[in-house]
Motif scaffolding. Structure first.
Motif, PDB file in Angstrom:
ATOM      1  N   ARG A 371       0.837  -1.202   0.000  1.00 54.28           N
ATOM      2  CA  ARG A 371       0.000   0.000   0.000  1.00 54.28           C
ATOM      3  C   ARG A 371       0.870   1.251   0.000  1.00 54.28           C
ATOM      4  NH1 ARG A 371      -4.142  -2.293   4.665  1.00 54.28           N
ATOM      5  NH2 ARG A 371      -5.002  -3.997   3.411  1.00 54.28           N
ATOM      6  N   GLY A 372       1.858   1.226  -0.889  1.00 51.30           N
ATOM      7  CA  GLY A 372       2.857   2.288  -0.917  1.00 51.30           C
ATOM      8  C   GLY A 372       2.355   3.616  -1.420  1.00 51.30           C
ATOM      9  N   ASP A 373       1.122   3.681  -1.897  1.00 51.68           N
ATOM     10  CA  ASP A 373       0.564   4.935  -2.394  1.00 51.68           C
ATOM     11  C   ASP A 373      -0.451   5.528  -1.419  1.00 51.68           C
ATOM     12  OD1 ASP A 373      -1.282   2.927  -2.653  1.00 51.68           O
ATOM     13  OD2 ASP A 373      -1.778   3.325  -4.750  1.00 51.68           O
ATOM     14  N   ARG A 374      -0.477   5.054  -0.173  1.00 50.63           N
ATOM     15  CA  ARG A 374      -1.539   5.438   0.748  1.00 50.63           C
ATOM     16  C   ARG A 374      -0.973   6.042   2.027  1.00 50.63           C
ATOM     17  NH1 ARG A 374      -5.181  -0.048  -0.197  1.00 50.63           N
ATOM     18  NH2 ARG A 374      -4.651  -0.198  -2.426  1.00 50.63           N
ATOM     19  N   PRO A 375      -1.108   7.334   2.183  1.00 53.43           N
ATOM     20  CA  PRO A 375      -0.572   7.967   3.393  1.00 53.43           C
ATOM     21  C   PRO A 375      -1.259   7.466   4.648  1.00 53.43           C
ATOM     22  CG  PRO A 375      -1.951   9.498   2.134  1.00 53.43           C
ATOM     23  CD  PRO A 375      -1.747   8.300   1.271  1.00 53.43           C
ATOM     24  N   GLY A 376      -0.422   7.005   5.599  1.00 59.79           N
ATOM     25  CA  GLY A 376      -0.936   6.510   6.864  1.00 59.79           C
ATOM     26  C   GLY A 376      -1.380   5.067   6.836  1.00 59.79           C
ATOM     27  N   GLU A 377      -1.368   4.422   5.662  1.00 59.01           N
ATOM     28  CA  GLU A 377      -1.824   3.038   5.544  1.00 59.01           C
ATOM     29  C   GLU A 377      -0.741   2.108   4.998  1.00 59.01           C
ATOM     30  OE1 GLU A 377      -5.582   2.649   3.552  1.00 59.01           O
ATOM     31  OE2 GLU A 377      -6.281   4.587   4.267  1.00 59.01           O
ATOM     32  N   GLY A 378       0.468   2.634   4.792  1.00 58.72           N
ATOM     33  CA  GLY A 378       1.542   1.808   4.262  1.00 58.72           C
ATOM     34  C   GLY A 378       1.998   0.749   5.247  1.00 58.72           C
ATOM     35  N   GLN A 379       2.475  -0.358   4.715  1.00 57.38           N
ATOM     36  CA  GLN A 379       2.904  -1.490   5.532  1.00 57.38           C
ATOM     37  C   GLN A 379       4.239  -2.028   5.028  1.00 57.38           C
ATOM     38  OE1 GLN A 379      -0.457  -4.064   4.623  1.00 57.38           O
ATOM     39  NE2 GLN A 379      -1.390  -3.638   6.620  1.00 57.38           N
ATOM     40  N   VAL A 380       4.903  -2.797   5.885  1.00 59.31           N
ATOM     41  CA  VAL A 380       5.997  -3.663   5.454  1.00 59.31           C
ATOM     42  C   VAL A 380       5.572  -5.083   5.765  1.00 59.31           C
ATOM     43  CG1 VAL A 380       8.392  -4.345   5.759  1.00 59.31           C
ATOM     44  CG2 VAL A 380       7.783  -1.917   5.794  1.00 59.31           C
ATOM     45  N   LEU A 381       5.635  -5.951   4.746  1.00 60.47           N
ATOM     46  CA  LEU A 381       5.236  -7.344   4.882  1.00 60.47           C
ATOM     47  C   LEU A 381       6.453  -8.251   4.842  1.00 60.47           C
ATOM     48  CD1 LEU A 381       2.296  -7.458   2.273  1.00 60.47           C
ATOM     49  CD2 LEU A 381       2.238  -6.627   4.637  1.00 60.47           C
ATOM     50  N   ARG A 382       6.394  -9.323   5.609  1.00 60.74           N
ATOM     51  CA  ARG A 382       7.370 -10.403   5.496  1.00 60.74           C
ATOM     52  C   ARG A 382       6.646 -11.603   4.927  1.00 60.74           C
ATOM     53  NH1 ARG A 382       9.139 -15.032   8.168  1.00 60.74           N
ATOM     54  NH2 ARG A 382      11.392 -15.404   8.041  1.00 60.74           N
ATOM     55  N   ILE A 383       6.988 -11.964   3.689  1.00 63.37           N
ATOM     56  CA  ILE A 383       6.311 -13.082   3.034  1.00 63.37           C
ATOM     57  C   ILE A 383       6.925 -14.379   3.535  1.00 63.37           C
ATOM     58  CG2 ILE A 383       5.756 -14.151   0.825  1.00 63.37           C
ATOM     59  CD1 ILE A 383       5.952 -11.413  -0.451  1.00 63.37           C
ATOM     60  N   GLU A 384       6.068 -15.243   4.055  1.00 62.35           N
ATOM     61  CA  GLU A 384       6.537 -16.464   4.696  1.00 62.35           C
ATOM     62  C   GLU A 384       5.640 -17.631   4.306  1.00 62.35           C
ATOM     63  OE1 GLU A 384       4.162 -14.957   8.653  1.00 62.35           O
ATOM     64  OE2 GLU A 384       6.312 -14.669   8.444  1.00 62.35           O
ATOM     65  N   ASN A 385       6.120 -18.856   4.561  1.00 61.04           N
ATOM     66  CA  ASN A 385       5.361 -20.061   4.222  1.00 61.04           C
ATOM     67  C   ASN A 385       4.859 -19.993   2.784  1.00 61.04           C
ATOM     68  OD1 ASN A 385       5.628 -21.003   6.908  1.00 61.04           O
ATOM     69  ND2 ASN A 385       3.893 -19.720   7.518  1.00 61.04           N
ATOM     70  N   ILE A 386       5.796 -19.644   1.903  1.00 60.24           N
ATOM     71  CA  ILE A 386       5.430 -19.385   0.512  1.00 60.24           C
ATOM     72  C   ILE A 386       5.043 -20.673  -0.204  1.00 60.24           C
ATOM     73  CG2 ILE A 386       6.323 -18.614  -1.711  1.00 60.24           C
ATOM     74  CD1 ILE A 386       8.147 -16.711  -0.127  1.00 60.24           C
ATOM     75  N   GLN A 387       3.921 -20.631  -0.900  1.00 56.49           N
ATOM     76  CA  GLN A 387       3.499 -21.708  -1.780  1.00 56.49           C
ATOM     77  C   GLN A 387       3.620 -21.203  -3.216  1.00 56.49           C
ATOM     78  OE1 GLN A 387       2.662 -24.826  -0.812  1.00 56.49           O
ATOM     79  NE2 GLN A 387       3.143 -24.168   1.295  1.00 56.49           N
ATOM     80  N   SER A 388       4.636 -21.629  -3.923  1.00 54.54           N
ATOM     81  CA  SER A 388       4.859 -21.146  -5.279  1.00 54.54           C
ATOM     82  C   SER A 388       3.830 -21.733  -6.231  1.00 54.54           C
ATOM     83  CB  SER A 388       6.265 -21.530  -5.755  1.00 54.54           C
ATOM     84  OG  SER A 388       7.242 -20.907  -4.942  1.00 54.54           O
ATOM     85  N   VAL A 389       3.273 -20.877  -7.063  1.00 57.23           N
ATOM     86  CA  VAL A 389       2.272 -21.288  -8.034  1.00 57.23           C
ATOM     87  C   VAL A 389       2.863 -21.150  -9.429  1.00 57.23           C
ATOM     88  CG1 VAL A 389      -0.036 -20.855  -8.941  1.00 57.23           C
ATOM     89  CG2 VAL A 389       0.441 -20.487  -6.508  1.00 57.23           C
ATOM     90  N   PRO A 390       3.034 -22.277 -10.168  1.00 58.64           N
ATOM     91  CA  PRO A 390       3.598 -22.165 -11.515  1.00 58.64           C
ATOM     92  C   PRO A 390       2.735 -21.266 -12.391  1.00 58.64           C
ATOM     93  CG  PRO A 390       3.558 -24.449 -10.785  1.00 58.64           C
ATOM     94  CD  PRO A 390       2.754 -23.666  -9.790  1.00 58.64           C
ATOM     95  N   GLU A 391       3.396 -20.495 -13.240  1.00 61.97           N
ATOM     96  CA  GLU A 391       2.662 -19.610 -14.132  1.00 61.97           C
ATOM     97  C   GLU A 391       2.057 -20.394 -15.285  1.00 61.97           C
ATOM     98  OE1 GLU A 391       2.009 -16.676 -13.465  1.00 61.97           O
ATOM     99  OE2 GLU A 391       3.325 -16.542 -11.738  1.00 61.97           O
ATOM    100  N   PRO A 392       0.871 -19.981 -15.758  1.00 60.59           N
ATOM    101  CA  PRO A 392       0.273 -20.632 -16.915  1.00 60.59           C
ATOM    102  C   PRO A 392       1.092 -20.374 -18.165  1.00 60.59           C
ATOM    103  CG  PRO A 392      -0.924 -18.631 -16.343  1.00 60.59           C
ATOM    104  CD  PRO A 392       0.066 -18.882 -15.235  1.00 60.59           C
ATOM    105  N   ASP A 393       1.003 -21.313 -19.097  1.00 62.97           N
ATOM    106  CA  ASP A 393       1.704 -21.147 -20.359  1.00 62.97           C
ATOM    107  C   ASP A 393       1.012 -20.068 -21.192  1.00 62.97           C
ATOM    108  OD1 ASP A 393       3.487 -23.132 -19.741  1.00 62.97           O
ATOM    109  OD2 ASP A 393       2.278 -24.707 -20.689  1.00 62.97           O
ATOM    110  N   SER A 394       1.761 -19.446 -22.052  1.00 65.21           N
ATOM    111  CA  SER A 394       1.178 -18.527 -23.026  1.00 65.21           C
ATOM    112  C   SER A 394       1.902 -18.753 -24.334  1.00 65.21           C
ATOM    113  CB  SER A 394       1.344 -17.074 -22.586  1.00 65.21           C
ATOM    114  OG  SER A 394       2.686 -16.670 -22.726  1.00 65.21           O
TER     115      SER A 394
END
Length: 436
Positions: A371-394
């Motif tokens: 939420r980097g465009d929102r004054p007073g509502e910005g956050q820093v997240l730590r992404i954890e327990n990641i479940q990688s999702v393969p991208e669809p073919d194109s």
């Protein structure tokens, strides 16, 4: 109106144009900082703590016209800051930094990125998001559009390089004059920065000498682009085609660089924030070699705001939104690109919204300013327990997730064969923009 004067940054008017926001889900990440004001770049310091820039909310000082020449002016204040995150607590350790924003505090230009050199010395890049000619004339002396070296102990800083003035004096891409520095990397004794308003990659020594452009980036010609429908909400009426307006099947647009990372091969890799009308799957990652020539390293992304390598050579790319922002959805994505080119999505939506920057921790986790465009509502997240999702073919064999963006459409009663709009990520600022 000159086209480069239409340049803005990526995190500009999205919030004002669309109300409503999903509640964050903690299923895939934890929130380690909250309540930030237009959060930008982040980096780990030599003490192991995480540092994040806040572009602030401008102030009641003098103003400059927005890049488009339309809408509210951007007014100056000293509400920019650098915040330290330590053991779950946040503390603003550098305050009084220059900030430029709309009256409601959105579209802020100010501290956009922070990096530490090999000796632990910090550097901070400060955005601008307008024509550099207005800066000194309207605002007096300010460090907007510069790189500074702060002293956290004394809440002071010294100026290293004036990127906005370089654009004013040299205009490397030959287009309209505008400056909006968004991100940088440290390479030995060099600071390598992107200026989205100038549409170039710059290099300067850490002592401030030898400031020069090392690459500029080409425009794109879109075929049958999709524009927002007439009546779409926007802070800028020129952003949306008027009823019955004819739009040519081919449209010239100027994507801009949003950040830079150095690869193990010694080349610089540059993320791209695509220009209006922000075609989904239209963003690229460029590789800039020692000769200054840029080639496409990867493509098929949407509105990239940042990228970062991990020690294993994986490249992480950050999408500000997966759909064009005028569609009303600001869900973003973190995408991992393996050295062999394989792509996986680590996190998409589910609380990840209009992210502006990322970094990789020593723990292997991905940290993101949300939420980097929102004054007073910005956050820093730590992404954890990641479940990688393969991208669809194109058919291109590339990722095509979506697009974001909000900028101005340059209109004429009798439209030319092409329109050229240059966007400089933060009317991320006026961005930005405005990382995005």
């Amino acid at each position: 109106m000159k086209l480069k004067q239409l340049t803005i940054t990526f995190l500009t008017f999205c919030v004002a144009a669309f109300s409503g926001m999903k509640a964050a889900s903690a299923a895939s990440f934890s929130v380690i900082a909250d309540g930030l004001y237009n959060a930008g770049g982040l980096s780990f310091g030599p003490d192991g703590n995480l540092y994040v820039t806040e572009a602030g909310i401008g102030g009641n000082g003098a103003c400059v016209p927005p890049a488009s020449g339309q809408g509210d002016s951007l007014c100056y204040g000293t509400s920019g800051a650098v915040t330290k995150i330590e053991n779950g607590k946040t503390e603003r350790i550098l305050t009084g930094l220059p900030s430029l924003a709309l009256p409601d505090g959105t579209g802020a230009a100010g501290p956009r990125d922070i990096q530490f050199d090999a000796k632990g010395k910090p550097y901070v890049l400060i955005g601008y998001g307008a024509n550099p000619a207005f800066r000194d004339r309207n605002l007096g002396y300010t460090d907007l559009g510069k790189i500074i070296a702060p002293d956290f102990n004394t809440n002071s800083w010294t100026t290293i390089a004036d990127l906005a003035n370089y654009e004013l004096a040299n205009n490397p891409d030959g287009g309209d004059v505008g400056s909006n520095p968004l991100g940088f990397a440290i390479d030995g004794n060099k600071l390598v920065a992107v200026d989205a308003g100038g549409n170039d990659l710059l290099s300067v020594n850490t002592d401030g000498t030898n400031l020069q452009a090392i690459a500029t980036f080409p425009q794109d010609i879109l075929t049958n682009p999709v524009f927002p429908p007439s009546g779409t909400p926007s802070n800028e009426p020129a952003q949306v085609p008027s009823q019955g307006e004819t739009v040519r099947s081919q449209f010239a647009t100027q994507p801009v660089p949003s950040n830079v990372a150095k690869g193990a091969d010694g080349a610089y890799y540059v993320s791209q924030f695509t220009g209006y009308p922000f075609p989904e799957g239209g963003a690229k990652i460029y590789r800039v070699g020692a000769d200054g020539k840029s080639t496409v390293y990867a493509e098929g992304f949407t509105q990239l705001t940042d990228l970062q390598f991990d020690p294993a050579g994986n490249l992480y790319a950050l999408q500000y939104a997966n759909q064009s922002a005028w569609k009303g959805n600001l869900d973003g994505s973190v995408i991992k690109i393996a050295p062999d080119g394989t792509r996986t999505t680590l996190l998409s939506g589910n609380g990840l919204e209009s992210p502006s920057a990322l970094t990789i921790g020593a723990d292997g986790a991905v940290y993101v300013t949300n939420r980097g465009d929102r004054p007073g509502e910005g956050q820093v997240l730590r992404i954890e327990n990641i479940q990688s999702v393969p991208e669809p073919d194109s058919i291109l064999g590339v990722l095509a997730i979506g697009a974001l963006g909000v900028t101005w459409l340059h209109k004429q009663k009798s439209p030319p064969e092409f329109f050229l709009i240059k966007i400089s990520p933060n009317k991320l600022f006026n961005t930005q923009s405005p990382k995005v």
